[in-house]
Design an enzyme around this catalytic site. Sequence first.
Site, mmCIF file in Angstrom:
data_model
loop_
_atom_site.group_PDB
_atom_site.id
_atom_site.type_symbol
_atom_site.label_atom_id
_atom_site.label_comp_id
_atom_site.label_asym_id
_atom_site.label_seq_id
_atom_site.Cartn_x
_atom_site.Cartn_y
_atom_site.Cartn_z
ATOM 1 N N ASP A 23 1.041 -1.607 0.262
ATOM 2 C CA ASP A 23 -0.070 -0.185 -0.188
ATOM 3 C C ASP A 23 1.369 0.963 0.323
ATOM 4 O OD1 ASP A 23 -1.955 1.507 -0.186
ATOM 5 O OD2 ASP A 23 -2.795 1.122 2.369
ATOM 6 N N ASP A 123 -2.603 2.601 -6.143
ATOM 7 C CA ASP A 123 -1.715 2.317 -4.855
ATOM 8 C C ASP A 123 -1.975 1.350 -4.141
ATOM 9 O OD1 ASP A 123 -4.070 2.631 -3.508
ATOM 10 O OD2 ASP A 123 -3.447 4.147 -1.812
ATOM 11 N N GLU A 124 -2.545 0.428 -4.426
ATOM 12 C CA GLU A 124 -2.582 -1.254 -3.594
ATOM 13 C C GLU A 124 -2.192 -2.456 -4.209
ATOM 14 O OE1 GLU A 124 -6.312 -1.566 -0.952
ATOM 15 O OE2 GLU A 124 -6.137 0.923 -0.580
HETATM 16 MG MG MG Z 1 -2.213 3.853 0.380
#
Ligand code: MG
Length: 371
Positions: A23, A123-124
């Site tokens: 993350d 973003d993950e």
């Molecule tokens: Mg994040």
Amino acid sequence: MSSMSFLELPEIINDSRQIIHVDMDAFYASVEEREHPQYRQKALVIAPDPRQHNGHGVITTANYRARQYGVGSAMPAIKAVELIPFSELLFTSPNFTLYRQVSNQIHQIFTQVTDTWEPVALDEAYLDVTANKLHLNDPIQIALIIQRTIKRHLHLTCSVGISYNKFLAKMASDYAKPFGRTVVTSAQARNFLAPLPISKFHGIGHATQEKLNRLGLQIGQDLQQTSFDFLTRKFGKTGFMIYQRARGIDNEPVKAQRQSKSIGREQTFNRPVFNDQQTQKIFQKMAQQVAKNLQQKHLIGQTVVIKVRTVEFVTYTRRRTLAQATSDADVIFQTSQELFALLNLQTQPLRLIGVTMTNLREQSFEEIELF
Ligand SMILES: [Mg+2]
């Protein structure tokens, strides 16, 4: 103690997998700070300035400085105006083109580790590193390599969760931020989950969470002490999921990305292509398009395939594997020309021409152009 019920499920924990959840820390804000170092002194809020939009707008991300004022994702942007001192507050509209670009670069790093990775958002992502391309057995070491590589090459930090399933890996990455690394083994799972508020449980929606709270269940431990019967009676299928999650069970696979096997262009001509010069031009244009497409996807290919069809509807294909994989338009064009020459069709009118690159792989780090 869980109450006796008619049907108690065996709590079999499958901990044979090694899953990492990555993350990125305050991703959009961190990318903006990287591009504009002067933003670092500010409480940065990624949203159009609500003072210029009649108070409208929602916050996408806030940097850690802004978060200290209680500002966070999904809040109305106007809230930031209320909470953050004027001199510190800075709004900037999201630049998704840039975020997607950076996200692609992160994905290239994942692909160097394993093909079994699944993006959740820009973003993950989850990575199944049970078998990995680094031939390492220790998922903690792999997670560290990922963190360091992202830091070194992209100048961004991420937090990682390491566990034996997606749910716990996700919960773990959230546990220590930013730049944190949290491991949850099967022996630790119950204790890790026990004190966490249900609102932190990934996969339990807001409505379900409120209903659980109304039933007097607040934290993981409460769920662990609730029977399968009770949960399924109150929540049906979701109850089964809650029962399992609370006990650290989640057998969802990491869904690997489908990789393109080839990238190519072909074109059919209503009016057949007659002369060699015209044919050459078409090959050149196609080689350029294929090269561009490869570069956009950060791929290189080692085998060039051409396809041509004569006006008599006879189709020929020829292929050549190069000494080195490439995404260079000139190399692709040259090779396609050589292959075409072998067919001795220079004087034949053609109905179709195609150029394809196969035998594809991701560019490796040295080949990636990093700003
Ligand atoms: Mg994040």
